[in-house]
Enzyme design. Sequence first.
Site, mmCIF file in Angstrom:
data_model
loop_
_atom_site.group_PDB
_atom_site.id
_atom_site.type_symbol
_atom_site.label_atom_id
_atom_site.label_comp_id
_atom_site.label_asym_id
_atom_site.label_seq_id
_atom_site.Cartn_x
_atom_site.Cartn_y
_atom_site.Cartn_z
ATOM 1 N N TYR A 30 0.854 -1.209 0.000
ATOM 2 C CA TYR A 30 0.000 0.000 0.000
ATOM 3 C C TYR A 30 0.885 1.253 0.000
ATOM 4 O O TYR A 30 1.083 1.877 1.045
ATOM 5 C CB TYR A 30 -0.911 0.004 1.233
ATOM 6 C CG TYR A 30 -1.796 -1.212 1.325
ATOM 7 C CD1 TYR A 30 -2.872 -1.395 0.457
ATOM 8 C CD2 TYR A 30 -1.555 -2.199 2.290
ATOM 9 C CE1 TYR A 30 -3.689 -2.520 0.533
ATOM 10 C CE2 TYR A 30 -2.368 -3.327 2.377
ATOM 11 C CZ TYR A 30 -3.425 -3.476 1.497
ATOM 12 O OH TYR A 30 -4.228 -4.592 1.580
ATOM 13 N N GLY A 163 -14.208 -0.492 4.074
ATOM 14 C CA GLY A 163 -12.936 -0.819 4.715
ATOM 15 C C GLY A 163 -12.769 -2.328 4.888
ATOM 16 O O GLY A 163 -11.678 -2.810 5.134
ATOM 17 N N ASP A 165 -12.951 -4.809 2.668
ATOM 18 C CA ASP A 165 -13.070 -4.876 1.211
ATOM 19 C C ASP A 165 -13.618 -6.181 0.646
ATOM 20 O O ASP A 165 -14.348 -6.184 -0.321
ATOM 21 C CB ASP A 165 -11.689 -4.636 0.567
ATOM 22 C CG ASP A 165 -11.108 -3.280 0.925
ATOM 23 O OD1 ASP A 165 -11.494 -2.720 1.970
ATOM 24 O OD2 ASP A 165 -10.258 -2.780 0.163
ATOM 25 N N TYR A 356 -8.330 -12.738 2.989
ATOM 26 C CA TYR A 356 -8.628 -11.319 3.209
ATOM 27 C C TYR A 356 -10.083 -11.059 3.592
ATOM 28 O O TYR A 356 -10.986 -11.309 2.776
ATOM 29 C CB TYR A 356 -8.314 -10.687 1.853
ATOM 30 C CG TYR A 356 -8.183 -9.220 1.717
ATOM 31 C CD1 TYR A 356 -7.380 -8.480 2.543
ATOM 32 C CD2 TYR A 356 -8.849 -8.572 0.671
ATOM 33 C CE1 TYR A 356 -7.244 -7.122 2.343
ATOM 34 C CE2 TYR A 356 -8.712 -7.223 0.455
ATOM 35 C CZ TYR A 356 -7.908 -6.504 1.302
ATOM 36 O OH TYR A 356 -7.770 -5.172 1.093
ATOM 37 N N TRP A 357 -10.312 -10.627 4.802
ATOM 38 C CA TRP A 357 -11.625 -10.224 5.317
ATOM 39 C C TRP A 357 -12.641 -11.354 5.434
ATOM 40 O O TRP A 357 -13.810 -11.099 5.687
ATOM 41 C CB TRP A 357 -12.234 -9.067 4.485
ATOM 42 C CG TRP A 357 -11.590 -7.758 4.818
ATOM 43 C CD1 TRP A 357 -10.766 -7.008 4.022
ATOM 44 C CD2 TRP A 357 -11.683 -7.055 6.061
ATOM 45 N NE1 TRP A 357 -10.343 -5.882 4.693
ATOM 46 C CE2 TRP A 357 -10.896 -5.891 5.947
ATOM 47 C CE3 TRP A 357 -12.354 -7.296 7.258
ATOM 48 C CZ2 TRP A 357 -10.751 -4.975 6.981
ATOM 49 C CZ3 TRP A 357 -12.219 -6.376 8.294
ATOM 50 C CH2 TRP A 357 -11.430 -5.240 8.139
ATOM 51 N N GLU A 400 -0.769 -7.335 8.543
ATOM 52 C CA GLU A 400 -2.045 -6.734 8.158
ATOM 53 C C GLU A 400 -3.220 -7.478 8.812
ATOM 54 O O GLU A 400 -4.167 -6.871 9.290
ATOM 55 C CB GLU A 400 -2.171 -6.765 6.629
ATOM 56 C CG GLU A 400 -3.336 -5.977 6.075
ATOM 57 C CD GLU A 400 -3.418 -6.075 4.555
ATOM 58 O OE1 GLU A 400 -2.606 -6.799 3.937
ATOM 59 O OE2 GLU A 400 -4.300 -5.424 3.977
HETATM 60 C C1 GLC Z 1 -7.221 -2.815 2.564
HETATM 61 C C2 GLC Z 1 -8.244 -2.782 3.691
HETATM 62 C C3 GLC Z 1 -8.648 -1.351 3.944
HETATM 63 C C4 GLC Z 1 -7.396 -0.525 4.207
HETATM 64 C C5 GLC Z 1 -6.370 -0.676 3.072
HETATM 65 C C6 GLC Z 1 -5.032 -0.027 3.360
HETATM 66 O O1 GLC Z 1 -7.754 -2.375 1.372
HETATM 67 O O2 GLC Z 1 -9.359 -3.570 3.409
HETATM 68 O O3 GLC Z 1 -9.550 -1.262 5.024
HETATM 69 O O4 GLC Z 1 -7.719 0.812 4.379
HETATM 70 O O5 GLC Z 1 -6.120 -2.025 2.854
HETATM 71 O O6 GLC Z 1 -4.475 -0.580 4.511
#
Ligand code: GLC
Length: 436
Positions: A30, A163, A165, A356-357, A400
């Site tokens: 990111y 958030g 995702d 993820y999630w 994460e």
């Molecule tokens: C992922 C998460 C999101 C977060 C981003 C950056 O996309 O789902 O909630 O803001 O990562 O960390």
Amino acid sequence: MTRDSLSETAQRVLRLNDTGKFTKPSPRQYPHQWNWDSAFIALGLAHFDLPRACVEVQSLLSAQWRDGMVPHIIYPTAASDYFPPPEFWQTQNLPYAGNVQSSGLTQPPILATIVRMMHDRVPSLGFTREVYPRLLAWHRWLHTARDADGTGLPCLIHPWESGMDNSPLWADALDRVTPTNLPAFKRRDMIHVAADERPLGPDYERFVHLIDLGRRLHWEPRALLGQMPFLVQDVLFCSILHRADEDLRALAIELGEETHEMDAWLAHTRAVFDARFWDDTQGLYRDYDVRVSEPIRVNANAVFAPLFAGLASPAQAARLVADHFDNPSEYAPDGDSSFRLPSVAKNERGYSARRYWCGPIWIQMNWIIAEGLRRYGFTAQANAVVRDSLALIEQSGFREYYDPRDGSGCGATDFCWSAALALEMLAQQDISTPMR
Ligand code: GLC
């Protein structure tokens, strides 16, 4: 790791990702600025570098759109290997957009809550006075530009706005989305993270298709509400906004500003929240799919978020804890999991421990849930969540997300909100509580 070294390493992670003006959520996965990440990061920075924490908030708000939206990704720096790149969103030159390149989506508005926490600890009227009008404009935008049904509960037009995702919460709504004429794109999210910890291909295509639809509508709020096939009211997002409205109101009082706009939002949300979200049969909250006018019957750990906002009655809170939080088939440790709190109940169809999630533990969800439990007097449960969060970090570093079965780390490394919230949890924790 001792407490001191945990805190030192957390600070090092925040410094490692610091570009001077904003902090990347993680070094490779990111590389730009994310909305609620920056809010949590500011809270962490405030423990050891308050001026830098203020800069984090200012740089996020400097990307605010003219209509009040604060975008979910901000691209203050140029090229990276992140997809989608800035130009993919086609937000440049829109009359209501901002001056900094950004996505066309927003994210959970936790920022006012964080600014209030910073202000309560070290009052800084100059900074608070500077950011207050921007926070107010964002909240106003959420309660109006994203209000599809007069309830004032904002609608999300893309799963990324939640958030969470890739949550199974979105599975049915995404099933109704058929990607057509998909723009050419190349996924980059599996360069640094294993494929089985990332979204599946068909879901990712739907995410991209929804971006494509949004940009065709020029991200214009009325058009989005009218035409986006994904339109959802989310318990986590609405709870965070309600709590942030409360905190914004407190800041307004500090600054000698009027509060009736916030009073109205607070009263309005309180009046509609249960009718929209509470499922009295199951004793939990359900997201709402506005497009088909139906509740979303998936049990994700966002069911606890109304505690953070003070929106649950004591009886509702007691049911959430007894039937769900303490239930080993859902969120409590059992033979299949050792740590709290899986992001999705373990007995859900879409549960998957590392994806993820879909099941892994997220530190920011744990923090929100622990704060909520504490607000309702469930101190032992709150402490258990904090203890498990710190134990995960001690064992597997600042990742994460984490596998609830064995606590192994997943997703990005050197992840900033895990570091920032570790600093916050360490500071709040009763000094007599032993680390395990
Ligand atoms: C992922 C998460 C999101 C977060 C981003 C950056 O996309 O789902 O909630 O803001 O990562 O960390």
